[in-house]
Enzyme design. Structure first.
Site, PDB file in Angstrom:
ATOM      1  N   ASP A  11       0.872  -1.184   0.000  1.00  0.00           N
ATOM      2  CA  ASP A  11       0.000   0.000   0.000  1.00  0.00           C
ATOM      3  C   ASP A  11       0.905   1.229   0.000  1.00  0.00           C
ATOM      4  OD1 ASP A  11      -2.305   1.688   0.333  1.00  0.00           O
ATOM      5  OD2 ASP A  11      -1.937   1.768   2.485  1.00  0.00           O
ATOM      6  N   SER A  12       0.306   2.390  -0.216  1.00  0.00           N
ATOM      7  CA  SER A  12       1.054   3.635  -0.129  1.00  0.00           C
ATOM      8  C   SER A  12       1.557   3.860   1.303  1.00  0.00           C
ATOM      9  CB  SER A  12       0.144   4.796  -0.517  1.00  0.00           C
ATOM     10  OG  SER A  12      -1.009   4.790   0.299  1.00  0.00           O
ATOM     11  N   CYS A  74      -4.325  -1.281  -2.015  1.00  0.00           N
ATOM     12  CA  CYS A  74      -4.509   0.165  -2.158  1.00  0.00           C
ATOM     13  C   CYS A  74      -5.460   0.401  -3.331  1.00  0.00           C
ATOM     14  CB  CYS A  74      -3.158   0.822  -2.432  1.00  0.00           C
ATOM     15  SG  CYS A  74      -3.247   2.592  -2.730  1.00  0.00           S
ATOM     16  N   GLU A 153      -4.806   7.998   9.851  1.00  0.00           N
ATOM     17  CA  GLU A 153      -3.388   7.874  10.218  1.00  0.00           C
ATOM     18  C   GLU A 153      -3.110   8.516  11.576  1.00  0.00           C
ATOM     19  OE1 GLU A 153      -0.406   8.261   7.351  1.00  0.00           O
ATOM     20  OE2 GLU A 153      -1.359   6.606   6.287  1.00  0.00           O
ATOM     21  N   CYS A 185     -11.215   2.937  -0.057  1.00  0.00           N
ATOM     22  CA  CYS A 185      -9.843   3.304   0.325  1.00  0.00           C
ATOM     23  C   CYS A 185      -9.513   2.429   1.521  1.00  0.00           C
ATOM     24  CB  CYS A 185      -9.788   4.785   0.702  1.00  0.00           C
ATOM     25  SG  CYS A 185      -8.205   5.267   1.419  1.00  0.00           S
ATOM     26  N   HIS A 187      -7.756   2.840   3.989  1.00  0.00           N
ATOM     27  CA  HIS A 187      -7.715   3.513   5.287  1.00  0.00           C
ATOM     28  C   HIS A 187      -9.100   3.561   5.951  1.00  0.00           C
ATOM     29  CE1 HIS A 187      -3.788   5.011   4.057  1.00  0.00           C
ATOM     30  NE2 HIS A 187      -3.627   5.557   5.245  1.00  0.00           N
TER      31      HIS A 187
HETATM   32  N1  DGL Z   1      -4.743   3.416   1.077  1.00  0.00           N
HETATM   33  C1  DGL Z   1      -4.895   4.207  -0.111  1.00  0.00           C
HETATM   34  C2  DGL Z   1      -6.089   3.709  -0.915  1.00  0.00           C
HETATM   35  O1  DGL Z   1      -6.643   2.649  -0.653  1.00  0.00           O
HETATM   36  C3  DGL Z   1      -5.095   5.680   0.170  1.00  0.00           C
HETATM   37  C4  DGL Z   1      -3.995   6.423   0.828  1.00  0.00           C
HETATM   38  C5  DGL Z   1      -3.263   7.371  -0.076  1.00  0.00           C
HETATM   39  O2  DGL Z   1      -3.823   8.374  -0.495  1.00  0.00           O
HETATM   40  O3  DGL Z   1      -2.116   7.055  -0.350  1.00  0.00           O
HETATM   41  O4  DGL Z   1      -6.503   4.360  -1.854  1.00  0.00           O
END
Ligand code: DGL
Length: 271
Positions: A11-12, A74, A153, A185, A187
């Protein structure tokens, strides 16, 4: 042996740990290597070409760890770079969007689905395209909620600011008579309680991580890649930066303690 190699997940940042958690419970005997590109998060506000470049480097890092399959945990990367990754690497690569879209279409009763995600995911119309491909009669309403990422976060999962921001973002979706809302997302599952409260109990939330873990299982079936071990799998965590509070927040995402998190130099990934 191919079957005993680990599954790679990236993931990012740490949002993908919500997907990692699902994979670890669906496939407990598998070894998993997680990579979070914490030095370059967020991806959601970047262009598709930058996301592709970063995704290539993240996947290559995992390939160098000898993984047998990669789960792109992600939505932003899945929406911008999945095909590109599949063209460049030969292991099975599983994204979160198709599994999430399928589970949303299965869930809706009235054919009206909301999708929330990063600017990139929503801008790419990733879910709308997949949902329409499955059932063109379903109506899809999308909304970018970029502030949810820093709130998650920060660990503000029940904070009053989170309620306020969720109220603002979800206002228009509330008036659209949706019965299903995709958390597009990785998150966002962390904020699921607040999102559920704000959007109302009559709307079913879809966590694409759950569906992605099932999709990973199906891919391992298809390529006969399941580990034959009976013991629990090993888990390794790598990040490109270790921010203050990182371990605490990562453990919040994962819902348990992490023994060791290893930092890798960005230069080693980007060469
Ligand atoms: N976890 C990323 C997603 O599922 C979002 C976080 C980011 O913007 O890097 O899109």
């Amino acid at each position: 042996m191919e079957k005993e190699k680990p599954i790679g997940v990236f993931d990012s940042g740490i949002g993908g740990l919500t997907v990692f958690k699902r994979i670890a419970s669906t496939l407990p005997q598998e070894d998993i290597v997680y990579f979070g590109d914490t030095a370059r998060v967020p991806y959601g506000s970047k262009s598709n070409s930058t996301v592709k470049e970063y995704a290539f480097q993240d996947a290559r890092f995992l390939i160098n760890k000898n993984v047998k399959a990669i789960v792109v945990a992600c939505n932003t990367v899945s929406s911008a770079a999945l095909r590109y990754l599949r063209e460049n690497f030969s292991v099975p690569i599983i994204g979160v969007i198709v599994p999430g879209a399928e589970s949303a279409v299965r869930a809706t009763q009235n054919g009206r689905i909301g999708v929330i995600g990063t600017r990139a995911t929503i801008g790419n119309k990733a879910y709308a395209k997949e949902i329409k491909a499955i059932n063109p009669r379903v109506e899809v309403f999308e909304k970018a909620c970029p502030l949810f990422v820093p709130l998650a976060e920060e660990g503000w999962i029940k904070h009053k600011a989170t309620y306020e921001i969720a109220g603002e973002y979800l206002k228009e979706l509330k008036d659209l008579d949706i019965d299903t809302l995709v958390l597009g997302c990785t998150h966002y599952p962390l904020l699921a309680d607040v999102i559920q409260e704000v959007i109302g109990d009559n709307v079913k939330l879809i966590d694409s991580g759950i569906a992605a873990a099932e999709a990973a299982k199906t891919e391992l079936d298809r390529y006969d890649l399941h580990s034959n071990k009976y013991s629990l799998g090993n888990q390794e965590f790598y990040v490109s930066d270790i921010p203050v509070k990182f371990k605490e927040v990562a453990e919040l995402f994962l819902g348990r303690k992490i023994k060791q998190i290893q930092k890798v130099d960005l230069e080693a990934i980007t060469v």
